[in-house]
Design an enzyme around this catalytic site. Structure first.
Site, PDB file in Angstrom:
ATOM      1  N   HIS A  10       0.829  -1.216   0.000  1.00  0.00           N
ATOM      2  CA  HIS A  10       0.000   0.000   0.000  1.00  0.00           C
ATOM      3  C   HIS A  10       0.854   1.253   0.000  1.00  0.00           C
ATOM      4  O   HIS A  10       0.364   2.336   0.311  1.00  0.00           O
ATOM      5  CB  HIS A  10      -0.943  -0.002   1.212  1.00  0.00           C
ATOM      6  CG  HIS A  10      -1.680  -1.292   1.399  1.00  0.00           C
ATOM      7  ND1 HIS A  10      -1.226  -2.285   2.249  1.00  0.00           N
ATOM      8  CD2 HIS A  10      -2.801  -1.766   0.814  1.00  0.00           C
ATOM      9  CE1 HIS A  10      -2.048  -3.332   2.179  1.00  0.00           C
ATOM     10  NE2 HIS A  10      -3.000  -3.038   1.334  1.00  0.00           N
TER      11      HIS A  10
HETATM   12  S1  FES Z   1       1.758  -0.540   3.294  1.00  0.00           S
HETATM   13 FE1  FES Z   1       0.153  -1.904   3.748  1.00  0.00          FE
HETATM   14  S2  FES Z   1       1.191  -3.688   4.401  1.00  0.00           S
HETATM   15 FE2  FES Z   1       2.756  -2.297   3.979  1.00  0.00          FE
END
Ligand code: FES
Length: 189
Positions: free
Chosen positions: A154
């Site tokens: 993410h």
């Molecule tokens: S940014 Fe979501 S698990 Fe690493």
């Protein structure tokens, strides 16, 4: 009065029946023994499971002598990836010039390393957002906008001290309990 001999001395089929009965009893006894063995084995299996857990909790020792400046390695401890990174002077300088109070999870590089060994950054390789393994430990991997680690799940960016700088992760990469047993031997856990 019935006995094994009487059974054997009966008709041929009776003998066979007798043999079968004795075999059955023998087999049944073995089976019972087997059940007993299984019953005995279960706690052993449980102990083996406990041993595995204990092993998983155990500390590991890593010889970092071969990790060159600017390199990192990935190892495993307690079933989790661990990154050990030999920071360059530039990476140390980058990490040290940040005003700690501006950080989401305020920690200095010194807070996260051992005195006199600020170049050795030891962290779990587990993103503090949802647990993905960040990139940046292996040669050629993307290190993110802050030169440390980048979580592709993410988009969390960690700096050269493994501190969260951008993206959804709430906390810095976790620094496990570790110690130097010698100049190059690191004990984790
Ligand atoms: S940014 Fe979501 S698990 Fe690493």
């Amino acid at each position: 009065m019935a006995s094994d001999n009487q059974v054997v001395m009966d008709t041929e089929s009776g003998v066979e029946d007798g043999v079968r009965r004795r075999d059955f009893i023998h087999i049944a006894a073995l089976s019972f023994t087997g059940v007993g063995a299984a019953a005995v084995a279960l706690p052993l299996v449980g102990q083996m499971g406990a041993s595995a857990d204990v092993l998983a909790q155990a500390s590991i020792e890593v010889d970092v002598a071969s990790i060159e400046t600017g390199q990192a390695i990935k190892t495993m401890w307690r079933k989790q990836p661990v990154f050990i990174r030999n920071l360059t002077p530039a990476e140390i300088a980058d990490a040290s010039k940040v005003a700690v109070g501006t950080l989401r999870d305020p920690q200095s590089l010194a807070d996260r390393t051992k005195p006199g060994k600020e170049n050795w950054l030891v962290t779990l390789g587990v993103c503090t957002h949802l647990g993905c393994v960040p990139l940046g430990a292996a040669s050629g991997e993307v290190k993110g906008e802050f030169g440390g680690y980048f979580c592709p799940c993410h988009g969390s960016h960690y700096d050269t001290a493994g501190r969260i700088r951008k993206g959804p992760a709430p906390l810095n990469l976790v620094v496990p309990e570790f110690a130097f047993l010698s100049d190059t031997l690191v004990k984790i856990g």
